[in-house]
Design an enzyme around this catalytic site. Structure first.
Site, PDB file in Angstrom:
ATOM      1  N   HIS A  90       8.506  -2.177   1.920  1.00 47.79           N
ATOM      2  CA  HIS A  90       8.925  -1.131   1.114  1.00 47.79           C
ATOM      3  C   HIS A  90       9.577  -1.120  -0.265  1.00 47.79           C
ATOM      4  CE1 HIS A  90       7.970   3.069   0.671  1.00 47.79           C
ATOM      5  NE2 HIS A  90       9.535   3.396   0.775  1.00 47.79           N
ATOM      6  N   ASP A 121       4.128  -3.437   3.548  1.00 53.16           N
ATOM      7  CA  ASP A 121       4.779  -1.972   3.776  1.00 53.16           C
ATOM      8  C   ASP A 121       4.541  -1.244   4.887  1.00 53.16           C
ATOM      9  OD1 ASP A 121       6.010   0.226   3.464  1.00 53.16           O
ATOM     10  OD2 ASP A 121       5.706   0.190   1.075  1.00 53.16           O
ATOM     11  N   TYR A 158      13.272   9.173  -0.204  1.00 59.67           N
ATOM     12  CA  TYR A 158      13.915  10.004   0.961  1.00 59.67           C
ATOM     13  C   TYR A 158      15.178   9.776   1.442  1.00 59.67           C
ATOM     14  CZ  TYR A 158      12.474  12.378   5.200  1.00 59.67           C
ATOM     15  OH  TYR A 158      12.352  13.273   6.391  1.00 59.67           O
ATOM     16  N   SER A 211       9.015   5.575  -3.688  1.00 59.24           N
ATOM     17  CA  SER A 211       8.720   5.930  -2.392  1.00 59.24           C
ATOM     18  C   SER A 211       8.681   7.243  -2.436  1.00 59.24           C
ATOM     19  CB  SER A 211       9.961   5.742  -1.413  1.00 59.24           C
ATOM     20  OG  SER A 211       9.633   5.915  -0.225  1.00 59.24           O
TER      21      SER A 211
END
Length: 322
Positions: free
Chosen positions: A300, A271, A91, A185
């Site tokens: 994460h 996470d 992201y 992710s």
């Protein structure tokens, strides 16, 4: 600290996400429209100064025929069709610099790294605009076009990703039967979507995947980017149910049900960005052979370079070496 249910409960967890009756029809029509609008792929060699890898600047047709950028990295002087890895980006990032992410090409694979439309500049370079962004939204892309499934941002991005794989399949330098997809992710969430939409993939490695189990993710964490949806709904109080209906078409849980390629997932018990239950929501219904790397004391970042190393070993175990 642990942010979610204990590891012992994760294998039994099932998402409350719905499976829209016309999910497959929606995506089939979306992809066919974009294929029909496609134009020729442009591949241009780039001077990199590297002695072991050739780098190419690629422009291919994504959503609605719109141009999308990518890097193609190849072992220098490689002959004959190679196994390929198509990588999707996290992201806020784009395809990055031509000299980044040399790992897979250095390992003998053709490496195709797709740019992420309308992102980039958060932590890596991006070169592809999102000309169809529309409607009120919170900062970020999670609520861009969220008023309908037709205008939602991830309809365009997932279509780009499918078209990336289809583009790689047409390259003379690639063995079309040995194409794998990889991402971390958001990139892992995109890889899951591709796994559910593209038949015949060799393997899939979604690491700490985002975009899974929206019904739980949007209420279990205050972490961004999921919190963008909460921010939006805190203002648009009458849009809770319509937004949930839109997100059902873009949830990794529903793509995972339709996937069949062997998959290597990863998740972390600490996470707070992509809580482990949301990852298991997709993993537990995944339609193909699957395995999980579960990191007990990580957030994460997941397994970091170990996730990448395990993905390489996983891909080689299925497609062999170049």
């Amino acid at each position: 600290m642990y942010v979610d249910m204990p590891a012992s409960e994760l294998p039994a967890y099932r998402s409350s996400q719905v499976d829209p009756d016309d999910f497959d029809e929606f995506w089939a029509a979306t992809l066919e429209t974009s294929r029909a609008a496609a134009s020729a792929v442009r591949i241009e060699p780039v001077e990199s100064g590297l002695t072991t890898i050739d780098v190419f600047d690629v422009t291919f047709s994504g959503w609605n025929g719109q141009p999308v950028k990518a890097w193609l990295r190849m072992p220098k002087g490689a002959t004959g069709p190679l196994p390929a890895i198509v990588q999707f980006v996290g992201y806020g990032g784009g395809r990055g610099h031509r000299l980044e992410d040399l790992f897979y090409a250095s390992s003998g694979f053709a490496h195709f790294q797709m740019d992420t439309r309308g992102q980039g500049s958060g932590w890596s370079l991006g070169d592809t605009p999102d000309p169809d962004g529309t409607g009120p939204q919170t900062p970020g892309v999670m609520t861009r076009g969220i008023d309908s499934r037709e205008t939602y941002y991830y309809r365009r991005l997932f279509t780009d990703a499918v078209r990336a794989v289809e583009t790689v399949r047409e390259l003379d330098s690639v063995d079309a039967s040995r194409i794998s997809v990889f991402g971390i992710s958001q990139g892992g969430g995109i890889a899951l979507a591709v796994a559910g939409l593209v038949p015949g993939l060799a393997a899939v490695a979604p690491c700490v995947p985002f975009l899974c189990d929206f019904p739980r993710a949007t209420v279990i964490t205050d972490g961004y980017p999921y919190k963008e949806i909460g921010d939006y709904l805190s203002i648009h109080r009458d849009r809770v149910e319509p937004v949930a209906g839109v997100l059902a078409y873009f949830d990794g849980v529903n793509f995972a049900k339709r996937a069949s390629a062997p998959a290597l997932f990863s998740t972390s018990l600490m996470d707070s960005t992509c809580p482990p239950s949301t990852v298991h929501a997709a993993y537990n219904v995944y339609g193909g052979e699957r395995s999980m790397s579960l990191w007990q004391f990580n957030g994460h970042e997941g397994g970091g370079i170990v996730d990448v190393e395990r993905a390489l070993e996983f891909f080689r175990g299925i497609v062999g070496n170049a």
